[in-house]
Scaffold this motif. Structure first.
Motif, mmCIF file in Angstrom:
data_model
loop_
_atom_site.group_PDB
_atom_site.id
_atom_site.type_symbol
_atom_site.label_atom_id
_atom_site.label_comp_id
_atom_site.label_asym_id
_atom_site.label_seq_id
_atom_site.Cartn_x
_atom_site.Cartn_y
_atom_site.Cartn_z
ATOM 1 N N THR A 2 0.842 -1.184 0.000
ATOM 2 C CA THR A 2 0.000 0.000 0.000
ATOM 3 C C THR A 2 0.885 1.244 0.000
ATOM 4 O O THR A 2 1.873 1.304 0.721
ATOM 5 N N VAL A 3 0.518 2.239 -0.830
ATOM 6 C CA VAL A 3 1.247 3.504 -0.872
ATOM 7 C C VAL A 3 0.272 4.646 -0.591
ATOM 8 O O VAL A 3 -0.936 4.513 -0.783
ATOM 9 N N VAL A 45 -3.469 3.478 -1.534
ATOM 10 C CA VAL A 45 -3.625 2.715 -2.771
ATOM 11 C C VAL A 45 -2.904 1.381 -2.631
ATOM 12 O O VAL A 45 -1.737 1.334 -2.258
ATOM 13 N N ARG A 46 -3.612 0.324 -2.929
ATOM 14 C CA ARG A 46 -3.021 -1.012 -2.961
ATOM 15 C C ARG A 46 -2.455 -1.208 -4.364
ATOM 16 O O ARG A 46 -3.189 -1.026 -5.351
ATOM 17 N N ILE A 47 -1.170 -1.559 -4.475
ATOM 18 C CA ILE A 47 -0.524 -1.745 -5.775
ATOM 19 C C ILE A 47 0.118 -3.122 -5.813
ATOM 20 O O ILE A 47 0.925 -3.469 -4.942
ATOM 21 N N SER A 57 -5.701 -0.586 -6.688
ATOM 22 C CA SER A 57 -7.061 -0.701 -6.168
ATOM 23 C C SER A 57 -7.094 -0.024 -4.803
ATOM 24 O O SER A 57 -6.058 0.314 -4.241
ATOM 25 N N ALA A 58 -8.290 0.158 -4.277
ATOM 26 C CA ALA A 58 -8.448 0.776 -2.962
ATOM 27 C C ALA A 58 -8.523 -0.303 -1.888
ATOM 28 O O ALA A 58 -9.112 -1.362 -2.104
ATOM 29 N N PRO A 59 -7.977 -0.024 -0.714
ATOM 30 C CA PRO A 59 -8.225 -0.924 0.418
ATOM 31 C C PRO A 59 -9.734 -0.953 0.688
ATOM 32 O O PRO A 59 -10.435 0.048 0.469
ATOM 33 N N ASP A 60 -10.242 -2.075 1.123
ATOM 34 C CA ASP A 60 -11.681 -2.243 1.327
ATOM 35 C C ASP A 60 -12.303 -1.125 2.171
ATOM 36 O O ASP A 60 -13.391 -0.651 1.866
ATOM 37 N N THR A 61 -11.609 -0.687 3.219
ATOM 38 C CA THR A 61 -12.173 0.314 4.132
ATOM 39 C C THR A 61 -12.282 1.707 3.504
ATOM 40 O O THR A 61 -13.025 2.552 4.014
ATOM 41 N N LEU A 62 -11.572 1.951 2.394
ATOM 42 C CA LEU A 62 -11.582 3.273 1.758
ATOM 43 C C LEU A 62 -12.225 3.272 0.373
ATOM 44 O O LEU A 62 -12.308 4.328 -0.262
ATOM 45 N N ARG A 63 -12.687 2.117 -0.098
ATOM 46 C CA ARG A 63 -13.248 2.010 -1.454
ATOM 47 C C ARG A 63 -14.421 2.979 -1.643
ATOM 48 O O ARG A 63 -15.370 2.985 -0.880
ATOM 49 N N GLY A 64 -14.307 3.839 -2.659
ATOM 50 C CA GLY A 64 -15.372 4.773 -2.997
ATOM 51 C C GLY A 64 -15.377 6.060 -2.199
ATOM 52 O O GLY A 64 -16.238 6.912 -2.408
ATOM 53 N N LEU A 65 -14.424 6.226 -1.286
ATOM 54 C CA LEU A 65 -14.364 7.436 -0.472
ATOM 55 C C LEU A 65 -13.309 8.386 -1.015
ATOM 56 O O LEU A 65 -12.231 7.966 -1.414
ATOM 57 N N THR A 103 11.298 8.987 -13.763
ATOM 58 C CA THR A 103 10.729 7.649 -13.650
ATOM 59 C C THR A 103 10.339 7.360 -12.203
ATOM 60 O O THR A 103 10.798 8.012 -11.270
ATOM 61 N N TRP A 104 9.478 6.369 -12.046
ATOM 62 C CA TRP A 104 9.032 5.883 -10.744
ATOM 63 C C TRP A 104 9.119 4.364 -10.802
ATOM 64 O O TRP A 104 8.616 3.746 -11.746
ATOM 65 N N HIS A 105 9.785 3.766 -9.830
ATOM 66 C CA HIS A 105 10.021 2.321 -9.821
ATOM 67 C C HIS A 105 9.259 1.666 -8.674
ATOM 68 O O HIS A 105 9.263 2.178 -7.559
ATOM 69 N N HIS A 106 8.625 0.547 -8.986
ATOM 70 C CA HIS A 106 7.909 -0.208 -7.964
ATOM 71 C C HIS A 106 7.932 -1.684 -8.342
ATOM 72 O O HIS A 106 7.451 -2.060 -9.424
ATOM 73 N N ARG A 107 8.546 -2.485 -7.488
ATOM 74 C CA ARG A 107 8.597 -3.940 -7.675
ATOM 75 C C ARG A 107 9.080 -4.344 -9.065
ATOM 76 O O ARG A 107 8.490 -5.199 -9.733
ATOM 77 N N GLY A 108 10.138 -3.694 -9.527
ATOM 78 C CA GLY A 108 10.746 -4.051 -10.797
ATOM 79 C C GLY A 108 10.059 -3.481 -12.027
ATOM 80 O O GLY A 108 10.456 -3.775 -13.150
ATOM 81 N N ILE A 109 9.036 -2.675 -11.838
ATOM 82 C CA ILE A 109 8.318 -2.065 -12.960
ATOM 83 C C ILE A 109 8.552 -0.559 -12.907
ATOM 84 O O ILE A 109 8.479 0.056 -11.853
#
Length: 150
Positions: A2-3, A45-47, A57-65, A103-109
């Motif tokens: 999560t970021v 943000v869940r990545i 995607s959003a964590p369940d507790t924040l989805r749609g907020l 650039t922005w790097h995250h988990r090899g991408i």
């Protein structure tokens, strides 16, 4: 993983907006939503990497907020997930009129990153990017990969 950030999606692309608390992530997201983009996640943000892409995607507790600074919290119908194709960093200031690509790097991408602080036309550029109506070109004349926000 999560970021701290906000994700907004258009028909074919999605952007991760990052920056310190109070830097304008939710405000920029609301401006883009008013122009037809969809919220995926605000604040956290869940990545996860999947098939060479970063899926947000959003964590369940924040989805749609979404935060409405000075007003409270709003609820919207969010997109469940999106493949990120661009990062906008509201803490970074562009180095000159036509800065070198970041650039922005995250988990090899690796994704293209835009220094967004004090960029006057930032919302319009992101809107056009999300609608696949503009390409970002590096100094060698190469277009940046488009990504896909399915």
């Amino acid at each position: 993983m999560t970021v701290h950030g906000t994700v907004i999606a258009g028909p074919h692309r999605a952007v991760l907006i990052v920056g310190a608390a109070g830097s304008g992530k939710s405000t920029l997201a609301l401006d883009l939503m008013a122009r037809g983009a969809r919220l995926v996640a605000d604040d956290r943000v869940r990545i996860e990497p999947r098939d060479g892409q970063l899926i947000a995607s959003a964590p369940d507790t924040l989805r749609g907020l979404v935060e409405l600074r000075g007003i409270g919290i709003g609820r919207v119908i969010p997109r469940p997930y999106a493949a990120l194709s661009l990062v906008v960093d509201l803490d970074a200031t562009p180095d000159g009129r036509q800065p070198d690509p970041l650039t922005w790097h995250h988990r090899g991408i690796t994704l293209r990153r835009i220094a967004g602080r004090s960029v006057l036309q930032l919302c319009s550029v992101i809107e056009l990017w999300l609608r696949d109506e503009i390409e970002l070109i590096d100094e060698g004349g190469r277009e940046h990969d488009k990504g896909d926000s399915r």
